[in-house]
Design a protein around this motif. Structure first.
Motif, mmCIF file in Angstrom:
data_model
loop_
_atom_site.group_PDB
_atom_site.id
_atom_site.type_symbol
_atom_site.label_atom_id
_atom_site.label_comp_id
_atom_site.label_asym_id
_atom_site.label_seq_id
_atom_site.Cartn_x
_atom_site.Cartn_y
_atom_site.Cartn_z
ATOM 1 N N CYS A 35 8.002 6.227 8.020
ATOM 2 C CA CYS A 35 8.678 6.410 6.727
ATOM 3 C C CYS A 35 8.428 7.836 6.199
ATOM 4 O O CYS A 35 7.278 8.265 6.099
ATOM 5 C CB CYS A 35 8.144 5.370 5.734
ATOM 6 S SG CYS A 35 8.588 5.682 4.026
ATOM 7 N N ILE A 37 8.644 9.087 3.236
ATOM 8 C CA ILE A 37 7.931 9.180 1.950
ATOM 9 C C ILE A 37 6.445 8.867 2.161
ATOM 10 O O ILE A 37 5.585 9.423 1.478
ATOM 11 C CB ILE A 37 8.556 8.259 0.877
ATOM 12 C CG1 ILE A 37 10.085 8.436 0.825
ATOM 13 C CG2 ILE A 37 7.943 8.526 -0.493
ATOM 14 C CD1 ILE A 37 10.578 9.817 0.449
ATOM 15 N N CYS A 38 6.131 7.991 3.119
ATOM 16 C CA CYS A 38 4.721 7.775 3.477
ATOM 17 C C CYS A 38 4.123 9.096 3.990
ATOM 18 O O CYS A 38 3.005 9.454 3.632
ATOM 19 C CB CYS A 38 4.574 6.712 4.560
ATOM 20 S SG CYS A 38 4.727 5.010 3.965
ATOM 21 N N CYS A 163 9.763 2.313 4.295
ATOM 22 C CA CYS A 163 8.961 1.120 3.986
ATOM 23 C C CYS A 163 9.438 0.491 2.669
ATOM 24 O O CYS A 163 10.237 1.073 1.939
ATOM 25 C CB CYS A 163 7.475 1.479 3.934
ATOM 26 S SG CYS A 163 7.020 2.413 2.472
ATOM 27 N N HIS A 166 8.668 2.396 -0.742
ATOM 28 C CA HIS A 166 9.409 3.661 -0.862
ATOM 29 C C HIS A 166 10.922 3.436 -0.896
ATOM 30 O O HIS A 166 11.651 4.275 -1.428
ATOM 31 C CB HIS A 166 8.951 4.642 0.224
ATOM 32 C CG HIS A 166 7.523 5.062 0.010
ATOM 33 N ND1 HIS A 166 6.608 5.201 1.003
ATOM 34 C CD2 HIS A 166 6.851 5.320 -1.172
ATOM 35 C CE1 HIS A 166 5.428 5.546 0.475
ATOM 36 N NE2 HIS A 166 5.559 5.617 -0.837
ATOM 37 N N THR A 239 2.510 0.318 2.455
ATOM 38 C CA THR A 239 2.460 1.758 2.804
ATOM 39 C C THR A 239 1.184 2.169 3.552
ATOM 40 O O THR A 239 1.038 3.320 3.933
ATOM 41 C CB THR A 239 2.639 2.743 1.602
ATOM 42 O OG1 THR A 239 1.391 2.894 0.908
ATOM 43 C CG2 THR A 239 3.715 2.305 0.631
HETATM 44 ZN ZN LIG Z 1 6.778 4.637 2.912
#
Ligand SMILES: [Zn+2]
Ligand SMILES: [Zn+2]
Length: 245
Positions: A35, A37-38, A163, A166, A239
């Motif tokens: 992901c 954003i992770c 995920c 996110h 996350t």
């Molecule tokens: Zn994420």
């Protein structure tokens, strides 16, 4: 806090934010591993922790904030697993002094609404706060790039995973800022990537449960990609991988 202290504090925050803000969103999206954003959160987190256990130790304005806010369990654990024991001890010492002062002044007595809700856990974390602050700016940049650049839309669309948390954040904080021309397309991309991630993980968890059937036991048992499916499902929903620092 005096006016000068305040001004210095905001200068420090802006300095920190600029350092964090220099992570080019394009670079994050070019990587294509899990992901995005992770990945972004991991970088922001690493930089924040490095900063507060390093240069920020000498900055009394930042210390005033860490004393006041403290840290969540996750970030306390992350700091405790690092080598910077003395900076951490010094920071904890002054934070405990602040807690002591506030207990003495009855500042931490739960109020009526907290007691009524049944939740009196005190939640504030300097690192979470900084990450959220920076992430909000990143969501605005993602929306801007998606609205303006075809190459970024292509990068976004080709992300392998998004995920659950996110997916919700992208819908809440980026989607409303995407231009009306591209908003529907953006939401469609976010939906389809998170759904693809979910289906893959769900199928792997299902495959894993089937491996407990005696008919699938033995030397030739084919686990496929299912061995770490529980961990990947937990990461999808939270996350974080279990045990991840
Ligand atoms: Zn994420
Ligand atoms: Zn935290």
């Amino acid at each position: 806090m005096c006016y000068n202290g305040n001004r210095n504090f905001f200068k420090k925050v802006i300095f920190l934010a600029e350092r964090i803000y220099t992570i080019p969103v394009n670079e994050i999206f070019e990587e294509k591993d899990g992901c995005p954003i992770c990945r972004l959160r991991d970088i922001l987190e690493e930089r924040s922790l490095e900063y507060i256990l390093g240069p920020a130790m000498m900055e009394s304005d930042i210390r005033i904030e860490t004393n006041k806010m403290g840290f969540c369990k996750e970030h306390f654990f992350m700091m405790a697993s690092r080598r910077s024991r003395l900076p951490l001890a010094l920071m904890i010492e002054t934070h405990l002094d602040e807690v002591k002062k506030n207990i003495k002044n009855k500042k931490y007595r739960p109020d009526k609404s907290e007691i009524k809700s049944g939740n009196v856990e005190k939640k504030s974390c300097y690192v979470c706060d900084r990450i959220e602050w920076s992430k909000q700016r990143m969501y605005a940049t993602i929306a801007k790039l998606y609205s303006e650049e075809m190459s970024f839309r292509e990068l976004f669309r080709n992300q392998p995973q998004i995920c659950f948390n996110h997916y919700r954040e992208l819908m809440a904080f980026a989607a409303p800022k995407v231009s009306s021309k591209w908003k529907r397309e953006f939401e469609k991309d976010v939906d389809s990537i998170t759904m693809k991630t979910l289906e893959e993980i769900r199928d792997d968890v299902h495959h894993f449960t089937k491996m407990f059937d005696y008919r699938n036991a033995g030397e030739n048992a084919d686990f496929g990609n299912s061995r770490d499916s529980i961990e990947r499902a937990i990461k999808y929903m939270t996350t974080r991988m279990p045990g991840e620092k």
